[in-house]
Design a protein around this motif. Structure first.
Motif, PDB file in Angstrom:
ATOM      1  N   SER A 165       0.824  -1.210   0.000  1.00 48.24           N
ATOM      2  CA  SER A 165       0.000   0.000   0.000  1.00 48.24           C
ATOM      3  C   SER A 165       0.857   1.259   0.000  1.00 48.24           C
ATOM      4  N   ASP A 166       1.855   1.294   0.871  1.00 51.53           N
ATOM      5  CA  ASP A 166       2.715   2.480   0.967  1.00 51.53           C
ATOM      6  C   ASP A 166       3.485   2.705  -0.327  1.00 51.53           C
ATOM      7  N   ALA A 167       3.994   1.624  -0.912  1.00 44.83           N
ATOM      8  CA  ALA A 167       4.737   1.750  -2.170  1.00 44.83           C
ATOM      9  C   ALA A 167       3.832   2.285  -3.277  1.00 44.83           C
ATOM     10  N   ALA A 168       2.601   1.776  -3.324  1.00 45.54           N
ATOM     11  CA  ALA A 168       1.660   2.205  -4.358  1.00 45.54           C
ATOM     12  C   ALA A 168       1.320   3.683  -4.230  1.00 45.54           C
ATOM     13  N   ILE A 169       0.944   4.099  -3.023  1.00 48.17           N
ATOM     14  CA  ILE A 169       0.555   5.499  -2.831  1.00 48.17           C
ATOM     15  C   ILE A 169       1.719   6.427  -3.132  1.00 48.17           C
ATOM     16  N   THR A 170       2.927   6.057  -2.701  1.00 54.59           N
ATOM     17  CA  THR A 170       4.099   6.885  -2.966  1.00 54.59           C
ATOM     18  C   THR A 170       4.318   7.063  -4.465  1.00 54.59           C
ATOM     19  N   THR A 184       1.649 -11.966  -5.681  1.00 49.18           N
ATOM     20  CA  THR A 184       1.439 -11.624  -4.272  1.00 49.18           C
ATOM     21  C   THR A 184       0.646 -10.335  -4.146  1.00 49.18           C
ATOM     22  N   LEU A 185       0.992  -9.357  -4.966  1.00 48.07           N
ATOM     23  CA  LEU A 185       0.263  -8.080  -4.915  1.00 48.07           C
ATOM     24  C   LEU A 185      -1.226  -8.295  -5.154  1.00 48.07           C
ATOM     25  N   PHE A 186      -1.555  -9.065  -6.178  1.00 46.25           N
ATOM     26  CA  PHE A 186      -2.971  -9.276  -6.498  1.00 46.25           C
ATOM     27  C   PHE A 186      -3.680 -10.126  -5.442  1.00 46.25           C
ATOM     28  N   ALA A 187      -2.929 -10.897  -4.660  1.00 47.16           N
ATOM     29  CA  ALA A 187      -3.540 -11.654  -3.565  1.00 47.16           C
ATOM     30  C   ALA A 187      -4.034 -10.711  -2.475  1.00 47.16           C
ATOM     31  N   TYR A 188      -3.366  -9.562  -2.345  1.00 40.56           N
ATOM     32  CA  TYR A 188      -3.760  -8.571  -1.337  1.00 40.56           C
ATOM     33  C   TYR A 188      -4.696  -7.514  -1.915  1.00 40.56           C
ATOM     34  N   PHE A 189      -4.472  -7.168  -3.166  1.00 38.01           N
ATOM     35  CA  PHE A 189      -5.262  -6.109  -3.812  1.00 38.01           C
ATOM     36  C   PHE A 189      -5.693  -6.609  -5.192  1.00 38.01           C
ATOM     37  N   GLU A 213      -7.066  -0.300  -8.690  1.00 42.63           N
ATOM     38  CA  GLU A 213      -7.837   0.709  -7.965  1.00 42.63           C
ATOM     39  C   GLU A 213      -7.918   0.405  -6.469  1.00 42.63           C
ATOM     40  N   ASP A 214      -7.928  -0.878  -6.118  1.00 43.35           N
ATOM     41  CA  ASP A 214      -7.994  -1.256  -4.703  1.00 43.35           C
ATOM     42  C   ASP A 214      -6.776  -0.779  -3.925  1.00 43.35           C
ATOM     43  N   LEU A 215      -5.663  -0.570  -4.603  1.00 40.73           N
ATOM     44  CA  LEU A 215      -4.468  -0.063  -3.944  1.00 40.73           C
ATOM     45  C   LEU A 215      -4.707   1.320  -3.348  1.00 40.73           C
ATOM     46  N   VAL A 216      -5.663   2.038  -3.897  1.00 43.56           N
ATOM     47  CA  VAL A 216      -6.004   3.373  -3.397  1.00 43.56           C
ATOM     48  C   VAL A 216      -7.242   3.325  -2.502  1.00 43.56           C
ATOM     49  N   VAL A 217      -8.294   2.710  -3.008  1.00 45.29           N
ATOM     50  CA  VAL A 217      -9.594   2.768  -2.344  1.00 45.29           C
ATOM     51  C   VAL A 217      -9.618   1.995  -1.026  1.00 45.29           C
ATOM     52  N   HIS A 218      -8.733   1.015  -0.852  1.00 45.93           N
ATOM     53  CA  HIS A 218      -8.768   0.230   0.385  1.00 45.93           C
ATOM     54  C   HIS A 218      -8.566   1.108   1.609  1.00 45.93           C
ATOM     55  N   ARG A 219      -7.902   2.254   1.426  1.00 49.99           N
ATOM     56  CA  ARG A 219      -7.665   3.142   2.567  1.00 49.99           C
ATOM     57  C   ARG A 219      -8.958   3.780   3.070  1.00 49.99           C
ATOM     58  N   LEU A 220      -9.989   3.692   2.270  1.00 46.58           N
ATOM     59  CA  LEU A 220     -11.286   4.224   2.666  1.00 46.58           C
ATOM     60  C   LEU A 220     -12.264   3.117   3.049  1.00 46.58           C
ATOM     61  N   VAL A 229     -12.642   7.190  -9.930  1.00 42.33           N
ATOM     62  CA  VAL A 229     -13.968   7.780  -9.716  1.00 42.33           C
ATOM     63  C   VAL A 229     -15.037   6.691  -9.824  1.00 42.33           C
ATOM     64  N   ALA A 230     -14.891   5.817 -10.823  1.00 47.52           N
ATOM     65  CA  ALA A 230     -15.840   4.719 -11.002  1.00 47.52           C
ATOM     66  C   ALA A 230     -15.785   3.758  -9.820  1.00 47.52           C
ATOM     67  N   ARG A 231     -14.583   3.485  -9.340  1.00 50.89           N
ATOM     68  CA  ARG A 231     -14.432   2.585  -8.186  1.00 50.89           C
ATOM     69  C   ARG A 231     -15.068   3.191  -6.946  1.00 50.89           C
ATOM     70  N   MET A 232     -14.982   4.500  -6.789  1.00 57.48           N
ATOM     71  CA  MET A 232     -15.604   5.169  -5.654  1.00 57.48           C
ATOM     72  C   MET A 232     -17.127   5.090  -5.731  1.00 57.48           C
ATOM     73  N   GLU A 233     -17.665   5.005  -6.943  1.00 56.21           N
ATOM     74  CA  GLU A 233     -19.111   4.832  -7.084  1.00 56.21           C
ATOM     75  C   GLU A 233     -19.545   3.482  -6.524  1.00 56.21           C
ATOM     76  N   ARG A 234     -18.725   2.450  -6.693  1.00 56.66           N
ATOM     77  CA  ARG A 234     -19.020   1.147  -6.083  1.00 56.66           C
ATOM     78  C   ARG A 234     -18.969   1.248  -4.568  1.00 56.66           C
ATOM     79  N   PHE A 235     -18.030   2.003  -4.080  1.00 52.89           N
ATOM     80  CA  PHE A 235     -17.906   2.267  -2.647  1.00 52.89           C
ATOM     81  C   PHE A 235     -19.198   2.929  -2.135  1.00 52.89           C
ATOM     82  N   LYS A 236     -19.677   3.886  -2.885  1.00 54.79           N
ATOM     83  CA  LYS A 236     -20.906   4.597  -2.521  1.00 54.79           C
ATOM     84  C   LYS A 236     -22.094   3.642  -2.486  1.00 54.79           C
ATOM     85  N   THR A 237     -22.184   2.755  -3.464  1.00 50.05           N
ATOM     86  CA  THR A 237     -23.276   1.776  -3.504  1.00 50.05           C
ATOM     87  C   THR A 237     -23.227   0.858  -2.291  1.00 50.05           C
ATOM     88  N   GLY A 238     -22.028   0.455  -1.894  1.00 50.37           N
ATOM     89  CA  GLY A 238     -21.883  -0.379  -0.706  1.00 50.37           C
ATOM     90  C   GLY A 238     -22.335   0.338   0.542  1.00 50.37           C
TER      91      GLY A 238
END
Length: 214
Positions: free
Chosen positions: A23-28, A53-58, A62-69, A130-139
């Protein structure tokens, strides 16, 4: 090793460290170069893990960003469930949002820490985020509707319609704040306007949902 005295075991701690490193590497990288300009392979290399390994976690980039929310997806539902017995759902949500403004909770959009501001701007500039955040909103809508049905004895259709309205209002308020701050307006200068907008928005909601919760 399994957990002892409520503390995670060695395997779980290792997984947590790997998750945080990716996560930290991605955001940086995303903040430095742009979300669309960085590949998953580059993130994996920076985090010193394989793409598998990365895809096993994320599961997605887009999940690399949105998971923080992620914790915030069911936050409004938790507020409704945990409210005092003499407080109607909408009042509890309103008070929680106003408290978030005071505390500069990033989910309200009113946080001008440089990294938070850059993260918001990055999301706004990337259509896939933005599209991924719309899924977040639906949830968030689904979780809130469930909480309204279970704690306020609200009929299913009414709960769904109320949840859509409440989440949409919070979303719009947060987006307005985030956009202003992403392009340079200080949080302290925005605060009074953010509170006024929130009070206005929740007053409109209260008028529309008066016969549901009052």
């Amino acid at each position: 090793m399994s957990a002892v005295d409520g503390k995670p075991g060695l395997r779980e701690r290792k997984k947590q460290r790997t998750h945080a490193a990716i996560s930290d590497a991605a955001i940086t990288l995303f903040l430095e170069h742009g979300f669309n300009q960085v590949s998953v392979a580059q993130v994996a290399e920076a985090a010193e893990v394989s793409k598998r390994t990365l895809f096993a976690y994320f599961p997605t980039k887009e999940d690399l960003v949105v998971h923080r929310l992620a914790d915030h997806e069911t936050e409004t539902a938790r507020v409704v469930r945990d409210r005092p017995s003499d407080t109607v759902p909408l009042t509890a949500v309103r008070e929680h949002f106003l408290k978030g403004l005071i505390e500069r909770d990033p989910i309200t959009g009113l946080n001008d820490h440089p990294q938070v501001r850059r993260l918001h701007r990055m999301i706004l500039d990337a259509p896939s985020l933005v599209a991924r955040m719309e899924r977040f909103k639906t949830g968030a809508e689904r979780a809130l509707a469930q909480a309204l049905r279970e704690t306020a004895d609200t009929p299913e259709l009414t709960a769904r319609l109320a949840a859509v309205q409440i989440v949409a209002v919070q979303w719009a308020l947060a987006q307005d704040n985030a956009e202003r701050l992403a392009y340079g307006e200080p949080a302290d200068e925005r605060y009074a306007g953010a509170v006024a907008d929130a009070e206005h928005a929740f007053a409109l909601l209260e008028n529309g949902l008066r016969h549901v919760f009052m």
